[in-house]
Design a protein around this motif. Structure first.
Motif, short mmCIF file in Angstrom:
data_model
loop_
_atom_site.label_atom_id
_atom_site.label_comp_id
_atom_site.label_asym_id
_atom_site.label_seq_id
_atom_site.Cartn_x
_atom_site.Cartn_y
_atom_site.Cartn_z
N GLN A 39 0.88 -1.07 -0.03
CA GLN A 39 0.01 0.10 0.12
C GLN A 39 0.73 1.14 -0.14
N GLU A 40 0.29 2.48 -0.68
CA GLU A 40 1.17 3.83 -0.43
C GLU A 40 1.25 4.25 1.00
N THR A 41 0.00 4.19 1.69
CA THR A 41 0.02 4.54 3.03
C THR A 41 -0.43 3.57 3.93
N VAL A 42 -0.21 3.52 5.40
CA VAL A 42 -0.66 2.85 6.10
C VAL A 42 -1.13 3.49 7.25
N LEU A 65 9.34 6.16 15.26
CA LEU A 65 9.79 6.10 13.92
C LEU A 65 9.54 7.70 13.19
N LEU A 66 8.58 8.37 13.48
CA LEU A 66 8.60 9.71 13.24
C LEU A 66 9.51 10.65 13.63
N SER A 67 9.82 10.30 14.83
CA SER A 67 10.91 11.17 15.63
C SER A 67 12.29 11.31 15.10
N VAL A 68 12.70 9.98 14.43
CA VAL A 68 14.03 9.69 13.77
C VAL A 68 13.98 10.01 12.34
N GLY A 69 12.73 10.25 11.68
CA GLY A 69 12.58 10.57 10.37
C GLY A 69 12.39 9.60 9.40
N LEU A 70 11.98 8.39 9.77
CA LEU A 70 11.86 7.16 8.92
C LEU A 70 10.71 7.30 8.22
N ILE A 71 9.68 7.55 9.00
CA ILE A 71 8.37 7.70 8.41
C ILE A 71 7.75 9.12 8.53
N GLU A 72 6.81 9.32 7.74
CA GLU A 72 6.19 10.64 7.62
C GLU A 72 4.68 10.58 7.64
N ARG A 73 4.09 11.47 8.42
CA ARG A 73 2.47 11.55 8.36
C ARG A 73 2.23 12.32 7.15
N LEU A 74 1.09 11.74 6.54
CA LEU A 74 0.49 12.43 5.26
C LEU A 74 -1.22 12.62 5.55
N PRO A 75 -1.52 13.75 4.94
CA PRO A 75 -2.79 14.13 4.83
C PRO A 75 -3.48 13.17 4.02
N PHE A 84 0.40 7.13 7.19
CA PHE A 84 1.72 7.21 7.34
C PHE A 84 2.37 6.24 6.21
N ARG A 85 3.55 6.67 5.93
CA ARG A 85 4.43 6.11 4.96
C ARG A 85 6.01 6.12 5.09
N LEU A 86 6.72 5.17 4.61
CA LEU A 86 8.18 5.42 4.68
C LEU A 86 8.57 6.51 3.92
N ARG A 87 9.47 7.44 4.39
CA ARG A 87 10.08 8.46 3.86
C ARG A 87 10.79 8.09 2.46
N ASP A 88 10.88 8.62 1.53
CA ASP A 88 11.71 8.37 0.52
C ASP A 88 13.32 8.53 0.73
N ASP A 89 13.60 9.37 1.56
CA ASP A 89 15.26 9.70 2.01
C ASP A 89 15.35 8.96 3.40
N ALA A 90 14.29 7.88 3.76
CA ALA A 90 14.64 7.48 5.14
C ALA A 90 15.88 7.06 5.71
N TRP A 91 16.62 6.43 5.04
CA TRP A 91 18.02 5.99 5.23
C TRP A 91 18.90 6.92 5.66
N ALA A 92 19.18 8.06 4.76
CA ALA A 92 19.99 9.15 4.62
C ALA A 92 19.46 9.88 5.88
N THR A 93 18.27 9.99 5.88
CA THR A 93 17.78 10.94 7.18
C THR A 93 18.28 10.33 8.49
N LEU A 94 18.09 8.84 8.65
CA LEU A 94 18.41 8.15 9.70
C LEU A 94 19.90 8.25 10.03
N PHE A 95 20.58 8.04 8.95
CA PHE A 95 22.18 8.35 9.13
C PHE A 95 22.54 9.63 9.58
N THR A 96 21.94 10.62 8.98
CA THR A 96 22.26 11.88 9.64
C THR A 96 21.87 11.92 11.03
N GLY A 97 20.72 11.20 11.37
CA GLY A 97 20.27 11.56 12.83
C GLY A 97 21.33 10.88 13.81
N GLN A 98 22.19 9.91 13.14
CA GLN A 98 23.28 9.43 14.07
C GLN A 98 24.25 9.90 14.34
#
Length: 152
Positions: A39-42, A65-75, A84-98
């Motif tokens: 699904q596109e969103t969950v 998951l929202l707080s570390v930037g892996l997922i995002e809330r959608l209207p 909610f859905r997995l962000r397109d840039d989830a892994w880079a966002t997570l790594f930057t958060g590290q």
């Protein structure tokens, strides 16, 4: 093509790996839902059903998951549920958060270096730890830039 049961077994193994790597169990299982959904969103309710988990546990996992930037809330016009859905840039966002972890490691290593003498073996180990994390922090921006160029 694999069946959904086989996919879900793989998702559970992924969640176990993430848990062994330090992620909270429910956050790891919830992330697996986002990775393996077709699904596109969950919604939180769909995750509750998929995982046979409590609404409170899933809500906490989503917040994590929202707080570390892996997922995002959608209207979701016309829906009373949050999507909610997995962000397109989830892994880079997570790594930057590290970087916060790297900064914390640098700080504790620096403190350790300052409270040990030059001839103390602990001083040498802590200085090496500090040098490693300083190097790593310096390499992250270039690494992320190369990733963005490759996938941009």
């Amino acid at each position: 093509m694999t069946d959904r049961h086989t996919q879900w077994q793989t998702a559970e193994r992924l969640a176990l790996t993430l848990t062994e790597g330090g992620m909270q169990r429910m956050a790891a299982r919830t992330l697996a839902v986002f990775l393996f959904t077709d699904q596109e969103t969950v919604t939180a309710g769909e995750i509750v059903e998929r995982l046979d988990a409590s609404a409170g546990a899933v809500s906490s996992a989503i917040k994590s998951l929202l707080s570390v930037g892996l997922i995002e809330r959608l209207p979701a016009p016309g829906s009373r549920r949050e999507h909610f859905r997995l962000r397109d840039d989830a892994w880079a966002t997570l790594f930057t958060g590290q970087n916060t972890i790297i900064d914390a490691m640098l700080q504790v290593a620096s403190e350790g270096v300052s409270v040990t003498g030059d001839d103390d073996p602990a001083h040498q180990r802590l200085a090496q730890m500090h040098a490693f994390y300083e190097f790593l922090r310096g390499e992250i921006p270039a690494l992320l830039h190369r990733w963005q160029e490759r996938n941009g």
